[in-house]
Structure formats: structure tokens, C-alpha cells
Scaffold this active site. Structure first.
Site, short mmCIF file in Angstrom:
data_model
loop_
_atom_site.label_atom_id
_atom_site.label_comp_id
_atom_site.label_asym_id
_atom_site.label_seq_id
_atom_site.Cartn_x
_atom_site.Cartn_y
_atom_site.Cartn_z
N TRP A 1 -32.26 11.10 133.75
CA TRP A 1 -31.08 10.23 133.86
C TRP A 1 -30.04 11.11 134.55
CZ3 TRP A 1 -29.03 5.44 132.59
CH2 TRP A 1 -27.66 5.37 132.42
N LYS A 25 -27.04 -7.36 129.18
CA LYS A 25 -26.39 -6.05 129.15
C LYS A 25 -25.53 -5.86 130.40
CE LYS A 25 -25.44 -1.90 127.81
NZ LYS A 25 -24.28 -1.86 126.91
N CYS A 52 -31.96 12.04 129.33
CA CYS A 52 -33.27 12.36 129.89
C CYS A 52 -34.28 12.53 128.76
CB CYS A 52 -33.20 13.67 130.66
SG CYS A 52 -31.85 13.77 131.81
N LYS A 77 -16.32 -7.29 119.74
CA LYS A 77 -17.53 -6.78 119.08
C LYS A 77 -17.99 -7.77 118.02
CE LYS A 77 -18.59 -4.49 121.33
NZ LYS A 77 -17.98 -3.89 122.48
N GLU A 118 -19.36 -11.14 119.65
CA GLU A 118 -20.60 -11.11 120.44
C GLU A 118 -21.85 -10.84 119.60
OE1 GLU A 118 -20.69 -8.47 123.84
OE2 GLU A 118 -19.78 -6.84 122.74
N GLY A 133 -29.56 17.67 129.28
CA GLY A 133 -28.24 18.18 128.95
C GLY A 133 -27.45 18.52 130.20
O1 M6R Z 1 -21.30 -2.53 132.78
P1 M6R Z 1 -19.88 -2.96 132.66
O2 M6R Z 1 -19.04 -2.01 131.92
O3 M6R Z 1 -19.27 -3.34 133.98
O4 M6R Z 1 -19.96 -4.30 131.78
C1 M6R Z 1 -18.82 -5.06 131.51
C2 M6R Z 1 -19.09 -6.08 130.45
O5 M6R Z 1 -20.10 -6.95 130.83
C3 M6R Z 1 -19.45 -5.44 129.09
O6 M6R Z 1 -18.48 -4.54 128.68
C4 M6R Z 1 -19.62 -6.53 128.02
O7 M6R Z 1 -18.39 -7.15 127.76
C5 M6R Z 1 -20.24 -5.95 126.75
N1 M6R Z 1 -21.21 -6.86 126.23
C6 M6R Z 1 -19.23 -5.68 125.69
O8 M6R Z 1 -19.81 -5.22 124.50
#
Ligand code: M6R
Length: 609
Positions: free
Chosen positions: A74, A604, A2, A486, A489, A101
């Protein structure tokens, strides 16, 4: 998480608060609100959704006043709704406050105050703070009431409080959640973060845990829990706005890596009783319901699938329940044997991943009970599951998931312990020992982050390679997968994660001179096995980077680089082992000039098939 903003200004506070909230938008939120002290008392407006809902038709003249507070929420306790949005009031309307918090002991306090006749209006943990201040306050000593309230609260918080009888005063306080004061020219500000301050001043007072700050048009006073005045000089902030949003870090991913110690803490908060018993009331399953589970299926995609794989090890080890793991996009189209005695866990940071949601719907249609392990309150997964356990990582903005993964692993450890205890597989003593070790993970994670520079020689050696192999065994095989994911990507280096025992069944053909192979070789049942896998790589000219315990007396022979990590029990080790792999990927990607926060072709949250 938040966002908080508060101000005492010379013109309309409403406008200052509105632009302050816009500066906090990057943190992610689901509702927002503003309160301003006007001639007619404290006026409050709250709305669910984006700031436009709050601000587009905001009547600044009706909110005419020079003192006020604002908040972006949030959700952590209570769904995103107008009623649960901040600012939150007590039932007299005297006390109005914003809070970041989690208050761990809010249920006890709420019960106690309800017993004294207080009437609660929200589902939030925050509301107890407003009622407590109101209950405790003597005369006009708001600062004293806040101080006394802090003694009662357990958990993490930053708060800023208005009181109807004190129209020119703001009182803030913090413990384990940031709060900063801005010193302008006859104007004063409070915020959870630097960005809202920057258009007004660069002079800030950074408040420490346990401190209370009082703002009036005459100035700012900081005191400690005993009421002693603390003399502190303002610090000049040189950040630009974008740097400030990232807390001074160059990328959100790095900021989120650095938040992981706090995330460990937040994910455990309120979930471990003093005797070590795990509390997960969100599951809403009594001992009979847990005893009736004959199979658990865990579903996820990407990083969340890696968590699922670790979850299988944890639940089978600690609760002795058979577990299957599936990738969402596979599970949804596969014939599955499910029924009322199957428990399906859907792991998803966003709660919006299309394949995970489709899998959950399929499981429910087969009569299975579904629990979502999710980071976003009010997301589709959290609404559609039969139960939801929130991971408490706060908003994750970097596309590469880091802190959400760590929070998922904490929750899976707790869940496995909980199921194990309910099925009589874990004694109270064993649970106490285990949860004590979970609490110690925060320090271990933070140590590794402090030692990040030790990875630089590895970054220099391998930043230009085309291929990388990651090996792990047992519960650390998914860490090899996660390390490889990691790296690929965000740096676009081709990387594969493999269970090390599979090496000889194919991937060993890839090993040639200088091929980098990262092996997770921390203590555990298969340590000797992975050591011998490392020998096989070395014998073929590969270069080995081994992750080993910092007190490992017999590290694998002849490796090219060692990454030392604090020793911990095998089932907890993935949470610690992943940290240097995240940092390594991050630093390699930066060295290659890649766009770390927005890697090519990636979103994302993958909300379509
Ligand atoms: O929001 P989610 O955890 O369901 O997302 C799953 C994947 O799309 C996500 O973990 C993706 O693989 C990330 N880019 C990994 O860093």
C-alpha cells in the site's frame, strides 16, 4: 497497510507465499511481489495491481525453492509501480527484503549512502534498509547487520530479509509495526498478520518492538537489540480466518477505531522537526507562494466535508487566511470566484469521490492551485492535484469512516500550523508547544478506546430510540455533524447535527420528553453558551448526554449522562471528542443487529454522481 509473508517450508515456497498473499488481500494494496531462494540465486517477481497480475502466470517451477518472502504494498513513499513494489533489493542484489511501515529518516540515510557510492533504484523509503544492511554486514552475520540497521532507523517498520549468501535463513525485525512468527512441523513462517499462518499452524510467537527473529530449517530464535536470546512460548490462536482478517475484532469498523492511536502517530511521523517546526514539503510552496494566498477553499463530501469545516477553523485561527468550505456536489455547479491566488484543498479518503474530483478539476480550470489531502496513493485525486499530502491512515475498509477522519484532522492541524508559521503568525516556540500536544493525542485517543465500556449505559438507554440530536459549537460543531452521520449511517437512527446556537431558531421544537440530545461541551470559548443550550433542552424534558473534559469542575447541570474525555486545547479537541461518538454509534448499531461494515444503500467510495 502493507502485508508481509515469509516462509521456510519443505515444498515449493512460491505456492505458500502466493496463498499467504491472498490471505492478506483484505488489507488493501496496489502492488505485490514474491522472492524465492532458488539454486540460481534469489528470484524476484513484482507486479502492479491485483494479485492476479502477479500470480496468474506465475512459473512456480522457475521459482523452485523452500525459502522466500512475499509482500502486498500500500504505497506510502513512491507511486504504485513495479519498480517501487517489494521485495526490494540493494544494488548488489545480495539483500532482498520486504517492509511495512514508514522510515522517517530515509532521506538522510539515502544521501549518506549515495555519498558512499550506493546506487538507488526506487523512490521508496524501504530501499535504504536494504542498502544499510548490505553496507553494515560483516561476514555472514545477517542478524547482527539487521540489529545495527535498526539502531539507525527512525520510524515504524516490520521487515523480513533474505541474503544471497545465506540461502536457508530469514531474518525479521519490528518496531511499531506488527510481525508474528508461525511454528509448524519443521516449517516456519513470518507474517505481518495472523491470516497467512492459519492454513499451516495455529502456534504463533508474537514479536515485540525492538526484537529480531531468525528462522532456519532448525527452528526460530528471537533476540533483543543487544543480541540476548529471548525465551518465549508460542501462543495457540483459536481464530477462524475471517476473525483473523479483522485482527480478532468482530467488525472492520471496530478494528479501525482501535487503530486510531497508531494512525495519529503515523500521520505525524516525519512531519515535525525537533524544534517543533512542521515539515510539509509535499505542498511545494515557499514563503512567497504562501504569502500570496488570498483565500483557501476546502472541498469534501460526507465525513471529509466535516474535516473541511474543522480545517476552516484551524486555518483561520492559526494562519489567519480566510477560508470557504464547500460540499463537492455543490461547489462543482456553483459560480465560484477563484484565481491563481486561491488555494483549493480537496479532502478525500479514497481519492476517487466523483464530486470532489469534479470540483478539483473546476478549480484547476479557474487557475487555482489544488492540493489533495488524500489517503490512497496513486488515486485519481492524488494524481490530478498540483500537490498531495497523504493522511497515512492505511486502508480503511469499514464503510463508516473513522480512522481516515482522525488522520485528516491531524494533517489539517499540521497544515494550519505550517501556513501560520510561514506567514509569521506562529512562533517556533508556539509551534513546538502545539506539536508536542499533537503527539500526546495518541495516548488520549487510546485512553478513550480503553474506556469504551463506560458508554454501555448510554447504549442501553438509547438503542431503541427513533431520533437523536447532536449539538456542538465552534470547532466542535462539525463533530456534532460527524457524530450524527456515524449514528445514522450504521444504526439507521434518524440523527441531526446542529450548531447549538441554532437550537432556538427551529430544532428546539423537536425537543420533547426523553428526546436524546448529545452535546459536545468540552472547554473552549463557547463553553458557557453550550451549557446554557443544554439547560434549554433540559427545561423541555429532553435527555442530555454531554461530552465534557474529565477534569471539568463545572459540568453542565442536570445532564443525564456524562462522557468524560481528556482535556486538550480547543483546536485539537475534535480529534479526541470524536472517538467516543464513533464507539457509541458502533455499539448502538451492534445492539440493533445492524450490518456495521456494510450498511444498507452505502458504498465505501462514491465514484458516480
Ligand atoms: O473517500 P472520500 O473521503 O471522498 O468519501 C467521502 C464520503 O463518501 C465518506 O466520507 C462517507 O460520507 C462515509 N461513509 C462517512 O462515514
Amino acid at each position: 497497510m502493507c502485508g508481509i509473508v515469509g516462509c521456510i517450508v519443505k515444498e515449493q515456497a512460491g505456492r505458500v507465499l502466493a496463498s499467504g498473499l491472498e490471505r492478506l488481500e483484505y488489507r488493501g494494496y496496489d502492488s505485490a511481489g514474491i522472492a524465492v531462494v532458488t539454486d540460481d540465486g534469489i528470484r524476484v517477481r513484482r507486479r502492479v495491481g491485483k494479485l492476479a497480475e502477479l500470480l496468474d502466470d506465475f512459473d512456480y517451477d522457475a521459482f523452485d525453492g523452500k525459502v522466500g518472502i512475499g509482500h502486498t504494498r500500500w504505497a506510502t513513499h513512491g507511486k504504485p509501480s513495479e519498480g517501487n513494489a517489494h521485495p526490494i533489493q540493494d544494488d548488489t542484489g545480495d539483500v532482498v527484503l520486504v517492509h511495512n511501515g514508514i522510515i522517517e529518516n530515509y532521506k538522510e540515510i539515502r544521501e549518506e549512502l549515495e555519498g558512499k557510492g550506493h546506487v538507488f533504484a526506487t523512490e521508496t523509503d524501504t530501499e535504504v534498509i536494504a542498502h544499510l544492511i548490505s553496507e553494515i554486514m560483516q561476514g555472514d552475520d545477517l542478524e547482527g547487520a539487521v540489529r545495527e540497521t535498526m539502531r539507525r532507523l527512525k520510524g515504524a517498520y516490520a521487515i523480513v530479509v533474505l541474503h544471497r549468501r545465506l540461502p536457508d535463513r530469514l531474518v525479521g525485525a519490528r518496531r511499531d509495526s506488527p510481525l508474528v512468527a508461525g511454528i509448524g512441523e519443521g516449517e516456519y513462517f513470518l507474517a505481518s498478520d495472523i491470516p497467512p499462518l492459519l492454513e499451516h499452524t495455529r502456534d504463533v510467537l508474537l514479536l515485540e518492538d525492538g526484537e529480531i527473529v531468525s528462522l532456519t530449517p532448525e527452528g526460530v530464535r528471537v533476540t533483543d537489540l543487544e543480541g540476548n536470546t529471548i525465551e518465549r512460548q508460542p501462543k495457540e490462536i483459536e481464530w477462524n480466518l475471517l476473525q483473523a482478517e479483522k485482527g480478532g475484532y468482530p467488525h472492520f469498523m471496530l478494528k479501525e477505531i482501535h487503530e486510531q492511536g497508531v494512525v495519529v502517530n503515523d500521520s505525524l511521523l516525519g512531519r515535525i522537526a525537533e524544534d517543533g517546526t512542521v515539515r510539509l514539503p509535499e505542498l511545494d510552496m515557499d514563503a512567497d507562494a504562501v504569502a500570496a494566498i488570498d483565500k483557501i477553499v476546502i472541498i469534501g463530501c460526507g465525513t471529509s466535508w466535516h474535516s473541511a469545516l474543522i480545517g476552516k477553523f484551524l486555518i483561520e485561527e492559526l494562519a489567519e487566511i480566510p477560508v470557504e468550505v464547500d460540499i463537492g456536489s455543490e461547489f462543482r455547479y456553483r459560480r465560484s470566484i477563484l484565481g491563481p491566488s486561491t488555494l483549493v484543498l480537496a479532502i478525500t479518503q479514497s481519492g476517487e469521490t466523483a464530486d470532489t474530483l469534479a470540483s478539483m478539476r473546476k478549480a484547476r480550470a479557474h487557475g487555482a492551485r489544488t492540493i489533495s489531502i488524500c489517503n490512497v496513493i496513486g488515486s485519481t485525486a492524488s494524481r490530478e492535484a498540483d500537490g498531495v499530502v497523504y493522511t497515512q491512515a492505511g486502508p480503511e475498509i469499514g464503510v463508516a469512516s473513522t480512522k481516515a477522519f482522525v488522520s485528516q484532522l491531524i494533517v489539517l492541524n499540521l497544515l494550519a500550523l505550517h501556513l501560520g508559521s510561514m506567514r509569521g503568525k506562529i512562533t517556533r516556540e508556539a509551534s513546538k508547544e502545539y506539536t508536542d500536544e499533537l503527539r500526546a493525542v495518541r495516548g488520549r485517543v487510546e485512553t478513550l478506546i480503553e474506556r469504551a465500556d463506560e458508554l454501555d449505559p448510554i447504549v442501553d438507554s438509547y438503542k431503541h430510540v427513533d431520533d437523536f440530536l447532536y449539538l456542538g459549537r465552534g470547532i466542535n460543531y462539525p463533530i456534532a455533524l460527524e457524530g450524527a452521520l456515524k449514528l445514522k449511517e450504521i444504526s439507521y437512527i434518524h440523527a441531526e447535527g446542529y450548531p447549538a446556537g441554532e437550537l432556538k431558531h427551529g430544532p428546539i421544537a423537536l425537543i420533547e420528553e426523553k428526546m436524546p440530545v448529545l452535546a459536545v461541551a468540552t472547554p473552549g470559548e463557547t463553553y458557557a453558551k453550550i451549557s446554557s443550550n443544554i439547560d434549554q433542552v433540559k427545561a423541555r424534558g429532553g435527555e442530555v448526554i454531554a461530552v465534557v473534559a474529565d477534569d471539568e469542575a463545572n459540568p453542565p447541570m442536570g445532564v443525564d449522562h456524562l462522557i468524560r474525555v481528556p482535556r486538550c486545547r480547543e483546536t485539537i479537541s475534535p480529534i479526541v471528542n470524536v472517538v467516543p461518538l464513533q464507539i457509541l454509534s458502533y455499539r448502538i448499531a451492534v445492539a440493533r443487529g445492524c450490518d456495521v461494515d456494510q450498511p444498507r444503500n452505502l458504498a465505501k467510495s462514491v465514484t458516480v454522481e
